[in-house]
Design a protein around this motif. Structure first.
Motif, short mmCIF file in Angstrom:
data_model
loop_
_atom_site.label_atom_id
_atom_site.label_comp_id
_atom_site.label_asym_id
_atom_site.label_seq_id
_atom_site.Cartn_x
_atom_site.Cartn_y
_atom_site.Cartn_z
N VAL A 1 0.78 -1.09 -0.17
CA VAL A 1 0.11 0.01 0.05
C VAL A 1 0.88 1.21 0.05
O VAL A 1 1.82 1.18 0.72
N ILE A 2 0.55 2.13 -0.80
CA ILE A 2 1.31 3.65 -0.87
C ILE A 2 0.37 4.67 -0.29
O ILE A 2 -0.82 4.78 -0.57
N ALA A 3 1.02 5.06 0.68
CA ALA A 3 0.12 6.31 1.29
C ALA A 3 0.57 7.60 1.06
O ALA A 3 1.61 8.18 1.92
N LEU B 1 -3.72 4.36 -0.30
CA LEU B 1 -4.36 4.89 0.90
C LEU B 1 -4.03 6.53 1.11
O LEU B 1 -2.91 6.81 1.22
N ALA B 2 -5.13 7.20 0.48
CA ALA B 2 -4.69 8.54 0.46
C ALA B 2 -4.88 9.41 1.63
O ALA B 2 -5.95 9.41 2.30
N LEU C 1 -12.19 14.29 -4.76
CA LEU C 1 -11.21 14.09 -5.67
C LEU C 1 -10.11 12.92 -5.32
O LEU C 1 -9.90 12.40 -6.41
N ASP C 2 -9.76 12.70 -4.18
CA ASP C 2 -8.69 11.51 -4.38
C ASP C 2 -9.80 10.08 -4.63
O ASP C 2 -9.00 9.30 -5.49
N VAL C 3 -10.93 10.08 -4.15
CA VAL C 3 -11.39 8.73 -4.71
C VAL C 3 -11.79 8.91 -6.10
O VAL C 3 -11.52 7.76 -7.01
N ALA C 4 -12.24 9.94 -6.77
CA ALA C 4 -12.20 9.98 -8.41
C ALA C 4 -10.87 9.69 -8.72
O ALA C 4 -10.81 9.11 -9.99
N MET D 1 -8.33 3.68 -0.55
CA MET D 1 -8.97 3.89 0.94
C MET D 1 -8.52 5.54 1.43
O MET D 1 -7.58 5.99 0.64
N VAL D 2 -9.25 5.98 2.13
CA VAL D 2 -8.86 7.54 2.36
C VAL D 2 -8.64 7.66 3.70
O VAL D 2 -9.14 7.00 4.81
N MET D 3 -7.77 8.72 4.15
CA MET D 3 -7.49 8.84 5.59
C MET D 3 -7.81 10.52 6.10
O MET D 3 -7.75 11.50 5.19
N VAL D 4 -8.32 10.62 7.14
CA VAL D 4 -8.40 11.92 7.91
C VAL D 4 -7.24 12.15 8.93
O VAL D 4 -7.06 11.09 9.78
N LYS D 5 -6.78 13.26 8.93
CA LYS D 5 -5.51 13.49 9.93
C LYS D 5 -5.43 14.80 10.21
O LYS D 5 -5.42 15.48 9.29
N PRO D 6 -5.13 14.97 11.54
CA PRO D 6 -5.22 14.06 12.65
C PRO D 6 -6.53 13.53 12.96
O PRO D 6 -7.61 13.72 12.37
#
Ligand code: PBG
Length: 343
Positions: free
Chosen positions: A179-181, A208-209, A255-258, A263-268
């Motif tokens: 997986v590349i994040a 995993l964005a 945008l990232d899903v498109a 997978m998507v991430m929220v941070k923090p």
């Protein structure tokens, strides 16, 4: 005969037809039965640092219990986590300071720390644990920004950074990352990586964005962990999100899903639980949240002073991140929680 006064009749308006929520909190078994959020070791990803040129693991003072690993100690730690049932690790390779340059080229250097660390981990554990690679350049640039600086504007050059990320993503996949994040928050980074991965035979490598990543002061201890100092006391407000913005996170995630994020991430995580909940409601891909270095450090520091019960707060915080809607939690507590959750 005296007539005792009648006790006052307290008419409790029947709360929802006599339903008393406390009935279901009486015993541990009842509470387990009706728990609406489950935290399992299966939900956890452990962030791990590995530094080039170290003879032995180096403690990180602001992240007690977390170290910069040598390649062999990294391999041992990943094996230990796999044995505990932790399904994923995210690796942050760090160069020797003399190898940093304006573009961060040590990141993808053949035989460099990325190739060696990820390669050896993957050789050791195969598919027993998901090996993720954080794809960014701030650890490798001499100015500490997440991409090369545009001399004309003094800002990070978005499109030049994206090209380098695509190259790094391929190097990480070549080394064995599953997986590349991408964590640089450059526009178009996911699409560029996806096409570079597909074009180099890595169609099965997932992305995993870090889709909604805020310019947070909570990354402080990470900067010590990764030896990153932003030149001139600068910050990342020109590319990471403004903490005041909520709806904007949905634009970033869409945008990232498109662009092809798996997978998507929220941070923090904790400071952005509203965003985690919004993102979960919007997308059907897995949602991750990163309980970041400052969130971990605050728990550890208060616990060290005896002000809070550290393990209990860690469990409560990570459970809250799950409750808000995250499927996956990246946390420096992963190993410790795995021990508790198994026990
Ligand atoms: C960027 C990156 C950062 C973190 C993960 N990836 C730092 C930053 O954006 O400045 C922070 C993680 C943490 O604080 O635990 N490579």
């Amino acid at each position: 005969m005296s007539i005792s006064p009648r006790p006052p009749v307290i008419s409790v308006p029947s709360v929802a037809g006599g339903f008393r929520p406390r009935r279901l909190r009486r015993t541990p078994a009842l509470r387990r039965l009706v728990a609406q959020t489950r935290l399992s070791v299966d939900d956890l990803v452990a962030p791990l640092f590995v530094a080039d040129g170290l003879d032995e693991p180096r403690p990180i003072s602001s992240l007690p219990g977390v170290v910069q690993h040598t390649v062999p100690s990294l391999v041992a730690e990943v094996r230990r986590l796999a044995g505990l049932g932790v399904p994923g690790v995210i690796v942050f390779p760090l160069p020797r300071s003399e190898d940093k340059d304006a573009t961060g080229s040590a990141a993808w250097a053949p035989g460099g720390i990325t190739a060696r660390a990820i390669g050896e981990v993957r050789d050791a554990v195969g598919d027993d644990i998901v090996v993720m690679a954080d794809c960014c350049l701030d650890e490798f640039t001499d100015h500490g920004h997440c991409g090369p600086i545009d001399a004309a504007t003094g800002d990070v050059d978005n499109d030049a950074a994206v090209e380098l990320y695509a190259r790094l993503a391929v190097a990480q996949a070549d080394a064995g990352a599953a997986v590349i994040a991408p964590s640089g928050m450059m526009d178009g980074q996911v699409a560029a990586m996806r096409s570079a991965l597909d074009g180099s035979g890595h169609q099965e490598t997932a992305v995993l964005a870090y889709a909604a990543k805020y310019a947070s002061a909570l990354y402080g201890p990470f900067r010590e962990a990764a030896d990153v100092t932003i030149v001139g006391g600068g910050d990342r407000k020109g590319y990471q999100q403004d903490p005041r913005n909520r709806r904007e996170a949905l634009v970033e995630v869409a945008l990232d899903v498109a662009e092809g994020a798996d997978m998507v991430m929220v941070k923090p995580a904790l400071t952005y639980l509203d965003v985690v909940a919004d993102v979960r409601a919007m997308v059907d891909v897995p949602v991750a949240a990163y309980h970041v270095s400052g969130e971990y450090a605050m728990v550890m520091a208060a616990a060290e002073r005896g002000w809070i019960d550290g393990p209990a707060v860690a469990l409560e915080q990570v459970t809250a991140i799950r409750r808000a809607g995250a499927d996956i939690v990246l946390t420096y507590f992963a190993g410790a929680l795995a021990e508790v959750l198994h026990g």
